[in-house]
Design an enzyme around this catalytic site. Sequence first.
Site, PDB file in Angstrom:
ATOM      1  N   HIS A  21      -4.297   2.250   7.309  1.00  0.00           N
ATOM      2  CA  HIS A  21      -2.873   2.408   7.016  1.00  0.00           C
ATOM      3  C   HIS A  21      -2.176   2.926   8.272  1.00  0.00           C
ATOM      4  O   HIS A  21      -2.786   3.602   9.105  1.00  0.00           O
ATOM      5  CB  HIS A  21      -2.631   3.392   5.873  1.00  0.00           C
ATOM      6  CG  HIS A  21      -3.123   2.919   4.543  1.00  0.00           C
ATOM      7  ND1 HIS A  21      -3.857   3.705   3.683  1.00  0.00           N
ATOM      8  CD2 HIS A  21      -2.988   1.724   3.928  1.00  0.00           C
ATOM      9  CE1 HIS A  21      -4.144   3.028   2.592  1.00  0.00           C
ATOM     10  NE2 HIS A  21      -3.638   1.820   2.720  1.00  0.00           N
ATOM     11  N   CYS A  45      -1.976  11.962   3.657  1.00  0.00           N
ATOM     12  CA  CYS A  45      -2.418  11.074   2.574  1.00  0.00           C
ATOM     13  C   CYS A  45      -2.181  11.697   1.207  1.00  0.00           C
ATOM     14  O   CYS A  45      -1.960  10.988   0.219  1.00  0.00           O
ATOM     15  CB  CYS A  45      -3.901  10.751   2.720  1.00  0.00           C
ATOM     16  SG  CYS A  45      -4.309   9.608   4.048  1.00  0.00           S
ATOM     17  N   GLU A  52       0.815  -1.216   0.000  1.00  0.00           N
ATOM     18  CA  GLU A  52       0.000   0.000   0.000  1.00  0.00           C
ATOM     19  C   GLU A  52       0.852   1.271   0.000  1.00  0.00           C
ATOM     20  O   GLU A  52       0.372   2.357   0.294  1.00  0.00           O
ATOM     21  CB  GLU A  52      -0.937  -0.013   1.209  1.00  0.00           C
ATOM     22  CG  GLU A  52      -1.838  -1.229   1.278  1.00  0.00           C
ATOM     23  CD  GLU A  52      -3.163  -1.057   0.559  1.00  0.00           C
ATOM     24  OE1 GLU A  52      -3.714   0.056   0.588  1.00  0.00           O
ATOM     25  OE2 GLU A  52      -3.657  -2.039  -0.026  1.00  0.00           O
TER      26      GLU A  52
END
Length: 450
Positions: free
Chosen positions: A249, A371, A174
């Site tokens: 995450h 992000c 990821e």
Amino acid sequence: MSTYEVNFDGLVGLTHNYSGLATGNIAAAENALTESNPRQAALQGLEKMKRLADLGIRQGVLPPQDRPAVGPLRKLGFSGNDASVIRQAAAVAPGLLRACCSASSMWVANAATVSPSADTEDAKVHITPANLPSQFHRSIEAAATSVVLKRVFSDERFFEHHDPLPPNLYCADEGAANHMRLCSAHGEPGLEVFVFSRSTRRDAPQPLKFPARQSLDACEAISRLHKIKPERQLFVQQNPAAIDAGAFHNDVVAVSNCNVLLYHEAAFLDWRETEKAMVEAFNFSSCPVHFIRASESDFPLAEAVSTYLFNSQLISLPGGGMMILAPSECRNSDSARIFLERIASDASNPISRIEYVNLRQSMRNGGGPACLRLRVVLTEPQFDAVARDSRTILDQSLYGELKAWIEKHYRERISPGDLGDPALLRESRTALDELTHILSLGPIYDFQKV
């Protein structure tokens, strides 16, 4: 030689919408199928970029991907011209169409893992795009991400590009959202910390409610590909309880910069062992690690997930010291604001400044300041090569052009039903074609090569 950490932010795409696609992302689920404002989302992201550039922090821009993604729809049995494909999908598989309209590539912390040249045996910057196999709407990003990153970081003297890992859960990757780096300064050798949430080889607890996305095997593979020295890498497990609380995450519950690690005590499987391992692995540096840990009594995990406090950007200021750029949701939370103010007033750590940024459109889909950016440490020659080969480094002129481009092309409102309108694809491609000229990227999209 001067070295900089450059934040490359993803421009929010023209199909920014709330489809609630990401399993384990609480904000996305809560706002699913509500109306979005793509123009506001893109302008909010651009204003964050300019704010950092105005502080003297080097700031880059990465373009959005082509959406709706017609190619995957064709592979799934829809045929005819592009407009026909979209109409068919809207009629019989609206959920699939929503996935192929996702603007999730805006969160470029998931785009790739990047290791700076100070950490690699061949003294090159190594880049591996994330394969993102755990969520369909993100799994279709990897090929286009590779094209963009190879174009922006194109000088083979400085940059080594790797293919995404094979797209399966065994190698689930990821990107930088599960990767941190500890160093005394950005240009000095660092400790690369890979945070995994699942492993086929360790008898470790797993989340019970939401999927564990990042595999240990992927972390180890990336470290090998990037030629990281064994003593300069560390693998730690994310706490399954944090994942089940909505921290899909690691960057939802932890952020680092140079020798500072700001995190919630629930971030790692065992925070005491994690701190000990980091101290021992970081022994090559004369600079100690500053651990800033929030306990559950300081700041509840649920509040951390809802405010995205640990998804703030932790930034080295050009004049020295560090600042936290936090989402405005933290200012509106008493517990988050008090915790941040306590950090800034504590002279024992380098953080002296807290600022807040409005990213409400992104936050409603589960993405905060961290992000939206991919951190890339570049030496002066490496930076000059990027600035020479494209126009992706933000300055006042580029900011003005991008703002005008957004205001010209982006819709103010998108509801779920609008995604089936073929005009949205035409609008998006017209805008993206113009964007590649603004950023001097050339034909990076498939529709430009037909």
